[in-house]
Design an enzyme around this catalytic site. Sequence first.
Site, PDB file in Angstrom:
ATOM      1  N   LYS A  55    -104.510  39.380-108.750  1.00  0.00           N
ATOM      2  CA  LYS A  55    -105.838  39.825-109.170  1.00  0.00           C
ATOM      3  C   LYS A  55    -106.571  38.716-109.923  1.00  0.00           C
ATOM      4  O   LYS A  55    -107.785  38.537-109.769  1.00  0.00           O
ATOM      5  CB  LYS A  55    -105.718  41.098-110.023  1.00  0.00           C
ATOM      6  CG  LYS A  55    -105.326  42.324-109.187  1.00  0.00           C
ATOM      7  CD  LYS A  55    -104.865  43.512-110.021  1.00  0.00           C
ATOM      8  CE  LYS A  55    -104.341  44.635-109.120  1.00  0.00           C
ATOM      9  NZ  LYS A  55    -103.700  45.734-109.883  1.00  0.00           N
ATOM     10  N   GLN A  99    -102.331  47.114-116.061  1.00  0.00           N
ATOM     11  CA  GLN A  99    -101.434  47.204-114.905  1.00  0.00           C
ATOM     12  C   GLN A  99    -100.452  48.372-115.123  1.00  0.00           C
ATOM     13  O   GLN A  99     -99.859  48.514-116.181  1.00  0.00           O
ATOM     14  CB  GLN A  99    -100.665  45.881-114.741  1.00  0.00           C
ATOM     15  CG  GLN A  99     -99.765  45.836-113.513  1.00  0.00           C
ATOM     16  CD  GLN A  99    -100.543  45.877-112.199  1.00  0.00           C
ATOM     17  OE1 GLN A  99    -101.629  45.332-112.080  1.00  0.00           O
ATOM     18  NE2 GLN A  99     -99.978  46.556-111.204  1.00  0.00           N
ATOM     19  N   ASP A 122    -111.236  49.722-113.227  1.00  0.00           N
ATOM     20  CA  ASP A 122    -110.130  50.184-112.388  1.00  0.00           C
ATOM     21  C   ASP A 122    -110.204  51.703-112.175  1.00  0.00           C
ATOM     22  O   ASP A 122    -109.430  52.261-111.395  1.00  0.00           O
ATOM     23  CB  ASP A 122    -108.801  49.796-113.058  1.00  0.00           C
ATOM     24  CG  ASP A 122    -107.627  49.791-112.089  1.00  0.00           C
ATOM     25  OD1 ASP A 122    -107.847  49.579-110.871  1.00  0.00           O
ATOM     26  OD2 ASP A 122    -106.486  50.004-112.539  1.00  0.00           O
TER      27      ASP A 122
END
Lengths: 284, 284
Positions: A55, A99, A122
């Site tokens: 990412k 994450q 996200d």
Amino acid sequence: MSQATLMDGTALARRIVEETARQAADLTARTGVTPCLATVLVGEDPASVTYVRMKQNRSRKAGIASRHVSLPAETTTAELIGTLTELSADPAVHGILLQHPMGHHIDERAAFEAIAPEKDVDGVTLASFSAMSFGLPGFASCTPGGIMRLLDAYDVDPAGRRAVVVGRSAILGRPVGMLLLGRDATVTYCHSRTPAADLSSVLREADIVVAAVGRPRLIRGEDIKPGAVVVDAGYNAGNVGDVDFDSARERASLITPVPGGVGPMTIATLLSQTVEAAVRQTGA
Amino acid sequence: MSQATLMDGTALARRIVEETARQAADLTARTGVTPCLATVLVGEDPASVTYVRMKQNRSRKAGIASRHVSLPAETTTAELIGTLTELSADPAVHGILLQHPMGHHIDERAAFEAIAPEKDVDGVTLASFSAMSFGLPGFASCTPGGIMRLLDAYDVDPAGRRAVVVGRSAILGRPVGMLLLGRDATVTYCHSRTPAADLSSVLREADIVVAAVGRPRLIRGEDIKPGAVVVDAGYNAGNVGDVDFDSARERASLITPVPGGVGPMTIATLLSQTVEAAVRQTGA
């Protein structure tokens, strides 16, 4: 029998990332601000390390700066919340990616909620879920958002069609069902407690299938309605999706490959939403 | 053919309100605090005036104090938000009910969001929707919450059953579907954009039908699966539900009458949640 057209997530993601890079460069040229995505990783799970690095690399190529925070595996929920609260308050950070999955000792929901909704690129907060559920301003969970972009790119209009979502996770199944409902599909949620016969019968009537359950080749071609659109968001060992690709492609009209379908769209959505967040936050 | 058993919402609601009154009295005896529900009404729509008055009367009988705020029809969204913010901050108020629908000049969503989630005993905020969607602590929208209580009282376990929700409003269809999903049902949302043939075919496979669309007698007995549980949350002129009662009761195993089914459960849930809010807020 004719085979389904492949929905090329790799190619579409590339176009989205190119457009995102143009927007990032434009923002920087106009304001001097470089969009910045903060990535937070707890522990050193090798797969997670790889994901975060990927990412970061993709961000850099799109003109997005990264700030990485690596926390030891024994980090407590309170400490993690502290880090996320600081990043949420930092005007140089425009988007935050935590994450996950994380260690079982972490209260994942509490951690997600420490991310400011306007930086939740996200799409993991409850505020983002509500936004997706009611068509309000906000960010989509990246995989559901990527799936909707993929459907749009292939001119699949969900309105009045029957859609089935297989899986009901908080950041994939539930929100993609809400997005499809918001686009006027008749939506059915199937999941681990759905009897096999019901899953089969629901699939056989579905014009749009979204597989998001993480069970290799659970969905077989014999249950796909001829002409259906099949989106496989499954991620299983050995690059195997939730759909049995070979049999499903014989009946579907459109189908995503694994890999190269939904996966690239998830990251493209993350990058696109990060630049969007930066644009909003700079008021530019 | 044998007829369905009626799900007696009036009787169940009475038992819930009795228990609520006991809890309210107990709280007052222990702490001196009387649970208080604030009702806010914009304008003088006769039906809304009647509803609010009924809720106040029921509250009083359950040992819940009312505080009523009546605002003129021309109240702006900003003024309404001001009132709701004050009530949210007032420690003597434990629950807030904003009577709706309101005039079209009011931004209903913005107004709802001014209600503190811990006082949202009517379950209209996005925080409450998220709580219902993910089984987190919080209040249910009153009609969905009442429907779940009704199913529980009649030993209807949604797990592994097929449920259809007809309607997708923010405080009825969408949340009741999420509550059923959380209880492991396979859930299908149908709505105004669902083709009639699809509605019919989905209904014919449904073990649990929740009608929440506001279209008189839309659902006919011929589409009810023999033995299904039919919950009619429709409210139409002349006390007519969304289900054609006479034909549906010939096939269902359990069915709610209209009136006397879901309606009383909605108010009972409101009162029960108000006392629960008071107990939480007093830390008692």
